[in-house]
Design an enzyme around this catalytic site. Structure first.
Site, PDB file in Angstrom:
ATOM      1  N   GLU A  64      -1.650  -1.196  -3.933  1.00 34.73           N
ATOM      2  CA  GLU A  64      -2.744  -0.351  -3.432  1.00 34.73           C
ATOM      3  C   GLU A  64      -2.393   1.128  -3.499  1.00 34.73           C
ATOM      4  OE1 GLU A  64      -4.550  -1.898   0.068  1.00 34.73           O
ATOM      5  OE2 GLU A  64      -5.013   0.065   0.917  1.00 34.73           O
ATOM      6  N   HIS A 121     -12.425  -1.327   2.557  1.00 33.52           N
ATOM      7  CA  HIS A 121     -11.362  -0.746   3.375  1.00 33.52           C
ATOM      8  C   HIS A 121     -11.870  -0.673   4.811  1.00 33.52           C
ATOM      9  CE1 HIS A 121      -9.379   2.880   5.185  1.00 33.52           C
ATOM     10  NE2 HIS A 121      -8.318   2.320   4.638  1.00 33.52           N
ATOM     11  N   GLU A 124     -10.334   3.964  -1.150  1.00 28.00           N
ATOM     12  CA  GLU A 124     -10.621   4.362   0.229  1.00 28.00           C
ATOM     13  C   GLU A 124     -10.799   5.874   0.363  1.00 28.00           C
ATOM     14  OE1 GLU A 124      -6.590   2.869   1.523  1.00 28.00           O
ATOM     15  OE2 GLU A 124      -6.768   4.552   2.889  1.00 28.00           O
ATOM     16  N   ASP A 182       0.850  -1.198   0.000  1.00 32.59           N
ATOM     17  CA  ASP A 182       0.000   0.000   0.000  1.00 32.59           C
ATOM     18  C   ASP A 182       0.883   1.245   0.000  1.00 32.59           C
ATOM     19  OD1 ASP A 182      -1.858   1.959   0.422  1.00 32.59           O
ATOM     20  OD2 ASP A 182      -2.630   1.149   2.316  1.00 32.59           O
TER      21      ASP A 182
HETATM   22 CA    CA Z   1      -4.808   1.794   2.219  1.00 36.24          CA
END
Ligand code: CA
Length: 385
Positions: free
Chosen positions: A224, A300, A250, A198
């Site tokens: 991500e 998320h 998200e 991420d």
């Molecule tokens: Ca994240």
């Protein structure tokens, strides 16, 4: 039945050691809990996404802007109230904090419906597709230590020993540092455990694409938030250039925001944040959009026991997509880094990590609504506003 009051509680728990991601280090965990009361003595609980001092802004929006809109109305009228709240706030913000605030209230309304009817949320959403929710362990946040590679490797090994078969780590320092960190974790856990990285939108497409190729070589399951959430064209560039699945969403809000992300095929996995995008009511529209365009959702999750319980219901109720004898199962995002609010806000803790250690999966709460009663000792201990 009528709504009589909306209350908010900001909970903050200090951390022993700062944790970081590509945008900042933080030293406290924060949750904004929302409680909606009714004239029949039943109250519902929700939570609004928004880290750190953002919670104070959301608290003001809920108490000063949204509360006067919903008080006096029927809590079962989730569509009516969602649109009243959104129409009341649209001219001043169609993304971000206004939607995080609406989300907290909306989730509490669904909890009221569940508690009033005696039904768990997953039943209100149309039933559960699965009994066993498999989580991925989200850990490996940055720490100010001399050897972060060794630190990440140790933490990842520990998570595998605890029974997790999928892990997510932070990247987004520099591409060279990222590759070193991912290699260290991959070597520690071996080729079988699924690994995701991420970047929290630290890069431009020009940097993210060559980095993504390196991550492909290391067998990552997804990449991500490689780039800024508002750069839809950039997402298309990154996704077109790489084979590795691109995850994001998200920082996206409402059906109108997700329309862009989904219909333009910016991502391979939609990471909808229910406590941000507009709550359960709006999530149902986003789910319809995602399945219309054939893109799976893996929600998320970042918050207290309320967020975790909500996600268990929602992941249970996600349709098998595209459907098969052995369908691909959605995962539960489970933060495993220090946060006392994740378990202690619920009077009966969800014990998610203990469930994973015992059985390799998490069961869906069976109590009415979210299945969470607030623990008032925890509230008293951590409430700051
Ligand atoms: Ca994240």
């Amino acid at each position: 039945m009528k709504i009589t009051d909306v209350k908010t509680m900001i909970l903050q728990a200090p951390l022993e050691q700062e944790l970081g991601f590509s945008q900042a280090y933080f030293g406290t965990r924060t949750s904004l809990i929302v409680q909606v009361s009714t004239d029949e003595g039943i109250s519902g609980v929700g939570e609004s996404f928004g880290a750190g001092n953002v919670a104070y802004a959301n608290q003001a929006i809920i108490e000063r802007v949204l509360k006067p809109i919903v008080v006096g109305h029927d809590p079962f009228a989730v569509e009516v109230l969602w649109h009243k709240m959104y129409n009341g706030i649209r001219d001043h913000g169609q993304k971000g904090m206004p939607l995080q605030s609406i989300s907290g209230v909306d989730v509490a309304l669904w909890d009221i419906i569940g508690k009033t009817t005696g039904q768990p949320l997953y039943r209100l959403l149309g039933g559960k597709f699965r009994e066993q929710i498999v989580p991925y362990a989200y850990g490996m946040l940055f720490r100010r230590v001399p050897d972060l590679e060794a630190d990440f490797a140790r933490e990842a090994e520990g998570l595998v020993k605890k029974g997790f078969r999928a892990l997510k780590m932070k990247i987004g320092m520099t591409p060279a540092d990222d590759v070193r960190l991912v290699k260290a974790v991959r070597e520690a856990i071996g080729p079988e455990v699924r690994l995701m990285a991420d970047a929290n939108h630290a890069y431009t497409p020009q940097v993210a694409i060559p980095l993504g190729r390196r991550l492909e070589e290391l067998g990552l399951y997804w990449f991500e938030e490689p780039i800024a959430p508002e750069d839809y064209e950039g997402y298309i560039e990154v996704k077109s250039a790489l084979d590795i699945p691109i995850a994001g969403g998200e920082c996206e809000y409402t059906r109108w925001g997700f329309r862009e992300l989904i219909s333009r095929r910016c991502v391979d996995i939609v990471q909808a944040e229910l406590l941000g995008l507009g709550g359960v009511t709006e999530f149902r529209k986003v789910l319809a959009l995602a399945t219309t365009w054939g893109i799976p959702i893996i929600p998320h999750v970042w918050g207290s026991s309320v967020a975790v319980a909500l996600s268990l219901h929602v992941v249970a109720a996600l349709p098998d997509y595209p459907g098969a004898l052995i369908p691909v199962q959605p995962l539960l995002e489970l933060d495993t880094t220090p946060n006392p609010l994740r378990e202690q806000v619920a009077k009966e803790p969800l014990c998610v990590e203990a469930q994973v250690a015992r059985q390799g999966f998490v069961s869906v709460p069976e109590g009415p609504g979210l299945g969470v009663e607030l623990d008032h000792d925890t509230i008293r201990r951590y409430q700051v506003a």
